[in-house]
Design an enzyme around this catalytic site. Structure first.
Site, short mmCIF file in Angstrom:
data_model
loop_
_atom_site.label_atom_id
_atom_site.label_comp_id
_atom_site.label_asym_id
_atom_site.label_seq_id
_atom_site.Cartn_x
_atom_site.Cartn_y
_atom_site.Cartn_z
CE1 TYR A 172 -4.25 -1.47 -0.13
CE2 TYR A 172 -3.06 -3.24 1.03
CZ TYR A 172 -4.20 -2.86 0.41
OH TYR A 172 -5.14 -3.60 -0.13
NE ARG B 159 0.36 -0.42 -6.10
CZ ARG B 159 1.42 -1.04 -6.01
NH1 ARG B 159 1.39 -2.10 -5.11
NH2 ARG B 159 2.46 -0.84 -6.65
CD GLN C 171 -17.32 0.22 -7.43
OE1 GLN C 171 -17.99 0.47 -8.48
NE2 GLN C 171 -17.06 -1.21 -7.37
CG ASP D 170 -8.25 7.41 -6.97
OD1 ASP D 170 -8.80 8.42 -6.80
OD2 ASP D 170 -8.18 6.35 -7.90
CG HIS E 282 -14.18 -0.14 -1.51
ND1 HIS E 282 -14.58 -0.45 -3.17
CD2 HIS E 282 -15.23 -0.91 -1.04
CE1 HIS E 282 -15.57 -1.15 -3.29
NE2 HIS E 282 -16.14 -1.50 -2.32
CB SER F 81 -17.12 -4.85 -14.49
OG SER F 81 -16.61 -5.05 -12.91
#
Length: 229
Positions: A54, A57, A87, A90, A105, A173
């Site tokens: 993380y 990221r 979702q 960032d 999230h 999706s």
């Protein structure tokens, strides 16, 4: 009073800023099996690896810039009461100027207590170090909802969706629940714009407008539809 525009965003909008956000097509995120880096069990098993994952990221997120789709959604606040539900972990919506963002999230630029997820803290820079503790004396971890954990913001998100006068779905999706179920709370009479190069299965819903394009191009097209005088 401005009409309420509710926008649900997924990986597709961040991808155009260069962020490789997890999609469950192959179960990999930046070459890692998601269950090795995105579960409470992974954290207990190898906290150093999860923390490093993380941190990397987070560094990518801080180096990325909001794209035209993020900025266009922020600009729509001149015309609508824009409520963004994302979702993504960032902070590109906020950095683009959006005022009302609900993170389903979590958000990677914050940390949280290992024992009380309601205790969250901003992270200075990209690195969250082992040995950094919350006020309860517990190790800080990324403020990210992992697989198998509750999604505390899903309740508020359903209420936001239930009041939508206009709804946009961008770059998702509709495969990850409970987020995928939010469209079920949007009123049947509300027009729903679906933007994605590969439109998910939405034919059972009413008042659907499909825009089979990437986020930046698709959002620009919908903005023209919504702001024409």
């Amino acid at each position: 009073m401005k009409r309420k525009l509710v926008v649900l965003t997924g990986a597709g909008i961040s991808a155009e800023s260069g962020l490789k956000t997890f999609r469950d097509t192959d179960g990999l995120w930046e070459g890692y099996n998601v269950y090795d880096v995105a579960t409470p069990e992974a954290w207990k098993r190898n906290p150093a690896m999860v923390q490093d994952f993380y941190n990397q990221r987070r560094k990518q997120v801080l180096e990325a810039e909001p794209n035209a789709a993020h900025r266009a959604l922020a600009d729509l606040e001149a015309f609508f009461d824009v409520q963004i539900i994302t979702q993504n972990i960032d902070d590109l919506h906020e950095r683009a100027g959006s005022s009302n963002v609900t993170h389903l999230h979590g958000v990677i630029t914050r940390s949280q207590s290992d024992i009380n997820p309601e205790l969250t803290y901003p992270i200075n820079g990209w690195e969250l170090k082992t040995g950094t503790y919350c006020e309860l004396g517990s190790q800080l971890r990324p403020h990210v909802v992992w697989f198998g954990e509750d999604v505390p913001m899903i309740g508020p998100a359903t209420k936001i969706c239930s009041k939508a006068h206009v709804f946009m779905l961008i770059g998702t999706s509709l495969a990850v629940y409970p987020a995928a179920g939010l469209i079920n709370f949007v009123p049947r009479t509300t027009v729903k714009y679906i933007i994605d190069p590969k439109i998910p299965e939405v034919d059972r819903y009413k008042n659907i407008v499909k825009i089979e394009k990437a986020a930046t191009a698709g959002v620009a097209e919908v903005v023209k539809m919504l702001t024409v005088t």
